[in-house]
Design an enzyme around this catalytic site. Structure first.
Site, PDB file in Angstrom:
ATOM      1  N   ARG A  95     -62.503 -72.345  56.947  1.00 39.74           N
ATOM      2  CA  ARG A  95     -62.923 -70.743  57.451  1.00 39.74           C
ATOM      3  C   ARG A  95     -63.718 -70.208  56.479  1.00 39.74           C
ATOM      4  NH1 ARG A  95     -56.685 -70.113  58.193  1.00 39.74           N
ATOM      5  NH2 ARG A  95     -56.912 -72.043  56.760  1.00 39.74           N
ATOM      6  N   LYS A 121     -64.187 -74.940  49.332  1.00 35.09           N
ATOM      7  CA  LYS A 121     -63.670 -74.040  49.332  1.00 35.09           C
ATOM      8  C   LYS A 121     -62.859 -73.415  47.876  1.00 35.09           C
ATOM      9  CE  LYS A 121     -59.366 -73.158  51.093  1.00 35.09           C
ATOM     10  NZ  LYS A 121     -58.221 -72.595  52.125  1.00 35.09           N
ATOM     11  N   GLN A 136     -57.294 -87.934  47.429  1.00 30.99           N
ATOM     12  CA  GLN A 136     -56.609 -88.186  48.327  1.00 30.99           C
ATOM     13  C   GLN A 136     -57.219 -88.445  49.308  1.00 30.99           C
ATOM     14  OE1 GLN A 136     -55.197 -84.419  50.631  1.00 30.99           O
ATOM     15  NE2 GLN A 136     -53.810 -85.340  51.620  1.00 30.99           N
ATOM     16  N   GLY A 153     -52.478 -83.082  55.043  1.00 27.02           N
ATOM     17  CA  GLY A 153     -52.136 -82.299  54.599  1.00 27.02           C
ATOM     18  C   GLY A 153     -51.461 -81.826  53.358  1.00 27.02           C
ATOM     19  N   GLY A 202     -55.307 -74.026  45.240  1.00 26.34           N
ATOM     20  CA  GLY A 202     -56.162 -73.867  44.624  1.00 26.34           C
ATOM     21  C   GLY A 202     -56.896 -73.319  44.880  1.00 26.34           C
ATOM     22  N   GLU A 232     -44.080 -72.762  59.967  1.00 26.76           N
ATOM     23  CA  GLU A 232     -45.797 -72.489  59.651  1.00 26.76           C
ATOM     24  C   GLU A 232     -45.863 -71.151  60.752  1.00 26.76           C
ATOM     25  OE1 GLU A 232     -48.076 -73.368  57.494  1.00 26.76           O
ATOM     26  OE2 GLU A 232     -45.745 -73.693  56.151  1.00 26.76           O
ATOM     27  N   ASN A 252     -88.599 -48.562  16.123  1.00 31.24           N
ATOM     28  CA  ASN A 252     -89.304 -48.341  16.970  1.00 31.24           C
ATOM     29  C   ASN A 252     -90.327 -48.811  18.470  1.00 31.24           C
ATOM     30  OD1 ASN A 252     -88.602 -45.251  18.558  1.00 31.24           O
ATOM     31  ND2 ASN A 252     -90.771 -45.322  18.633  1.00 31.24           N
ATOM     32  N   TYR A 269     -94.926 -65.534  27.861  1.00 28.87           N
ATOM     33  CA  TYR A 269     -94.154 -66.889  28.217  1.00 28.87           C
ATOM     34  C   TYR A 269     -96.307 -67.139  28.760  1.00 28.87           C
ATOM     35  CZ  TYR A 269     -92.819 -70.081  32.388  1.00 28.87           C
ATOM     36  OH  TYR A 269     -93.337 -71.216  33.441  1.00 28.87           O
TER      37      TYR A 269
HETATM   38  C1  UD1 Z   1     -50.544 -73.099  53.444  1.00 31.96           C
HETATM   39  C2  UD1 Z   1     -48.896 -73.471  53.533  1.00 31.96           C
HETATM   40  C3  UD1 Z   1     -48.249 -71.962  54.229  1.00 31.96           C
HETATM   41  C4  UD1 Z   1     -48.413 -71.049  53.049  1.00 31.96           C
HETATM   42  C5  UD1 Z   1     -50.058 -71.161  52.719  1.00 31.96           C
HETATM   43  C6  UD1 Z   1     -50.132 -69.794  52.003  1.00 31.96           C
HETATM   44  C7  UD1 Z   1     -48.113 -75.857  53.954  1.00 31.96           C
HETATM   45  C8  UD1 Z   1     -47.836 -76.616  55.500  1.00 31.96           C
HETATM   46  N1  UD1 Z   1     -48.882 -74.247  54.494  1.00 31.96           N
HETATM   47  O1  UD1 Z   1     -50.757 -72.688  54.712  1.00 31.96           O
HETATM   48  O2  UD1 Z   1     -46.521 -72.563  54.408  1.00 31.96           O
HETATM   49  O3  UD1 Z   1     -48.311 -70.224  53.450  1.00 31.96           O
HETATM   50  O4  UD1 Z   1     -50.483 -72.392  52.542  1.00 31.96           O
HETATM   51  O5  UD1 Z   1     -51.323 -69.818  51.173  1.00 31.96           O
HETATM   52  O6  UD1 Z   1     -48.634 -76.037  53.235  1.00 31.96           O
HETATM   53  N2  UD1 Z   1     -55.004 -79.320  51.127  1.00 31.96           N
HETATM   54  C9  UD1 Z   1     -55.260 -81.135  50.188  1.00 31.96           C
HETATM   55  N3  UD1 Z   1     -54.742 -81.248  51.654  1.00 31.96           N
HETATM   56  C10 UD1 Z   1     -54.746 -81.430  52.477  1.00 31.96           C
HETATM   57  C11 UD1 Z   1     -53.858 -80.022  52.954  1.00 31.96           C
HETATM   58  C12 UD1 Z   1     -54.214 -78.927  51.978  1.00 31.96           C
HETATM   59  O7  UD1 Z   1     -55.396 -80.715  48.761  1.00 31.96           O
HETATM   60  O8  UD1 Z   1     -54.661 -82.035  52.956  1.00 31.96           O
HETATM   61  C13 UD1 Z   1     -55.162 -77.667  50.178  1.00 31.96           C
HETATM   62  C14 UD1 Z   1     -56.567 -76.905  50.069  1.00 31.96           C
HETATM   63  O9  UD1 Z   1     -57.646 -77.665  49.661  1.00 31.96           O
HETATM   64  C15 UD1 Z   1     -55.423 -75.630  49.941  1.00 31.96           C
HETATM   65  C16 UD1 Z   1     -54.236 -75.303  49.898  1.00 31.96           C
HETATM   66  O10 UD1 Z   1     -53.982 -77.911  50.204  1.00 31.96           O
HETATM   67  O11 UD1 Z   1     -55.797 -75.356  48.269  1.00 31.96           O
HETATM   68  C17 UD1 Z   1     -53.028 -75.213  50.903  1.00 31.96           C
HETATM   69  O12 UD1 Z   1     -53.908 -75.904  51.818  1.00 31.96           O
HETATM   70  P1  UD1 Z   1     -54.397 -74.407  53.574  1.00 31.96           P
HETATM   71  O13 UD1 Z   1     -55.086 -75.849  54.061  1.00 31.96           O
HETATM   72  O14 UD1 Z   1     -55.195 -74.025  53.563  1.00 31.96           O
HETATM   73  O15 UD1 Z   1     -53.165 -74.611  54.187  1.00 31.96           O
HETATM   74  P2  UD1 Z   1     -52.031 -72.824  54.800  1.00 31.96           P
HETATM   75  O16 UD1 Z   1     -52.381 -73.020  56.691  1.00 31.96           O
HETATM   76  O17 UD1 Z   1     -53.018 -71.880  54.408  1.00 31.96           O
HETATM   77 CA    CA Z   2     -54.783 -71.580  52.665  1.00 32.07          CA
END
Ligand code: UD1
Ligand code: CA
Length: 449
Positions: free
Chosen positions: A20, A27, A81, A86, A110, A164, A369, A379
């Site tokens: 996004r 990001k 990862q 997820g 992060g 969620e 001054n 340069y």
């Molecule tokens: C997540 C939470 C949601 C919460 C929200 C708060 C879950 C399933 N949902 O949703 O309940 O309200 O954050 O901001 O946890 N990431 C990984 N590996 C992955 C997926 C994500 O490292 O496979 C990291 C992303 O880089 C990010 C963080 O996890 O820093 C959150 O992931 P993101 O996809 O932004 O989760 P949200 O949909 O915001």
């Molecule tokens: Ca998020």
């Protein structure tokens, strides 16, 4: 009786694609107050005395891992990862580093850069408060819960499960108590619970949030800490990035004012995460600070200045309209006026550069001054050269100082000079064409025409 405080490890999830943001840059490397979001979270985790900080990235984020190594050496561990399946799967990726760990594991995101150290500590404290509490969730009341997961509570004030949005019923969507993403889990149960996650949900992902339900099913309690939505906001788009920036700037402005600086129009003053501002400093509207600025007491910064990488000593006046670039040092009671640019330049005590000048790679002695329009020619198209101006020297307006060059203490340079050779102490140097005058020439010229 005070419970013993458990040690803690922070795991920071940063592997998500962040589509996004519509950016080539990962990001978590987008900056807030001049520092990448991920580094904000790492620094806060370290400040919360984490024994270890583990960052989870995706295979293609080599540059992020390099940057982490550069900044933190061995203080931060990297794990990869392999596939972005997820948030639950992301924590699993840290198993190799955490497998035997019995302390508290705090999972941070992060993309949630404004989290504070005290909040991390209180999450850890909830786990320490009872042997039955295996999990603690960090929640927030949000007026715009949009995409956040919702916390479903039980009658005793414990968290029952997290749902969620995409999986929520219409009724669950009305819940305004949201999941910030931060979760604390006892190391002794974390990987047992993660092993039981499935991906039977709207996104087909392994959700970390399901750990709550699984812990409850196994008879553990799940506690809750609530913090302000401002602190816990997640950044998924550029619009949210700008919003997080404004929250972070507000905090820096407030901190500067609490420490004794006057900000005449706080909303128009932008700080860097590391800006140091002393007492009785007055900052006029529309001033921007880049990284590594250190302003001592009793300094006045007038409107429309841009300052980076510079130390500004007591009783200095800067601006309006000054651009101060990295490597500069402005000595006590010195003045830097309008349309002046300094780069890698040291002004000693009481020196003045007041109008329309460029000083690059220069050293300006005490009380020298520098006249209007003076320029260092530092340069030559290949290398940078140094200009040295002695104490008490007087540089006439519109002088070009062709570096490398040295002007002695107390020397005077005639206005309009192009100085290419060193000038001795207390000499006058004139380096310009001698003025000629032809009487009545103009009158005759007009007559002829
Ligand atoms: C997540 C939470 C949601 C919460 C929200 C708060 C879950 C399933 N949902 O949703 O309940 O309200 O954050 O901001 O946890 N990431 C990984 N590996 C992955 C997926 C994500 O490292 O496979 C990291 C992303 O880089 C990010 C963080 O996890 O820093 C959150 O992931 P993101 O996809 O932004 O989760 P949200 O949909 O915001
Ligand atoms: Ca998020």
């Amino acid at each position: 009786m005070k419970k013993e405080e458990q040690k803690r490890i922070c795991v920071i999830l940063a592997a998500g694609k962040g589509t996004r943001m519509r950016s080539k840059l990962p990001k978590v490397m987008h900056k807030i107050t001049g520092k990448p979001m991920l580094m904000h979270v790492i620094d806060t985790a370290l400040a919360a005395r984490a024994e270890k900080v583990v960052v989870v990235t995706s295979p293609d984020m080599e540059s992020v891992r390099d940057e982490i190594k550069n900044r933190y050496n061995d203080a931060v561990d990297n794990v990869v990862q392999k596939q972005q399946l997820g948030t639950g799967d992301a924590v699993k990726a840290a198993e190799s580093v955490l497998a035997k760990y019995k302390g508290n594991v705090i999972v941070l995101y992060g993309d949630t850069p404004l989290i504070e150290q005290e909040t991390i500590l209180s999450m850890s404290g909830v786990l320490d408060s009872s042997p039955d509490t295996a999990v603690a969730v960090l929640g927030m009341e949000s007026a715009l819960p949009n995409a956040y997961g919702r916390l479903v509570m039980d009658k005793k004030g414990g968290v029952e499960r997290i749902v969620e949005v995409k999986d929520a019923t219409a009724k669950e969507k009305q819940i305004t108590l949201c999941n910030s993403g931060v979760m604390a889990v006892k190391g002794s149960v974390l990987f047992k619970l993660l092993a039981r996650l499935d991906n039977k949900n709207a996104n087909g992902e392994f959700y970390l949030t399901d750990v709550v339900k699984l812990a409850r099913e196994s008879g553990h309690d799940c506690g809750l800490v609530i913090a302000e939505a401002r602190e816990l906001m997640g950044v998924n788009s550029r619009v949210e990035l700008a919003f997080a920036e404004s929250i972070a700037q507000d905090k820096l402005r407030q901190k500067a004012m609490e420490h004794g600086a006057t900000l005449i129009d706080p909303l128009s003053i932008y700080f860097s995460y590391d800006t140091k501002i002393g007492k009785d400093v007055v900052i006029h509207p529309n001033v921007v600070f880049g990284e590594k600025v250190d302003i001592k007491d009793n300094v006045e910064i007038r409107s429309f200045c841009h300052i980076e990488g510079t130390k500004v000593h007591e009783h200095v006046v800067v601006g309006p309209f000054a651009r101060i670039r990295p490597g500069s040092d402005i000595g006590e009671s010195a003045h830097v006026g309008n349309f002046v640019e300094l780069k890698n330049t040291k002004l000693e005590k009481g020196a003045k550069v007041n109008h329309l000048s460029y000083m690059g790679d220069a050293h300006v002695g005490e009380k020298a001054n520098i006249g209007a329009g003076t320029i260092t020619c530092n340069y030559d198209g290949f290398n940078k050269h140094k200009t040295e101006i002695g104490a008490g020297a007087f540089i006439g307006s519109n002088t070009s100082l062709v570096a490398p060059v040295k002007v002695g203490d107390g020397a005077v340079i005639a206005a309009g000079s192009v100085i290419t050779r060193d000038v001795a102490d207390n000499s006058l140097a004139i380096a310009r064409a001698v003025q000629e005058e032809k009487a009545d020439w103009a009158k005759k010229f007009r007559k002829k025409k």
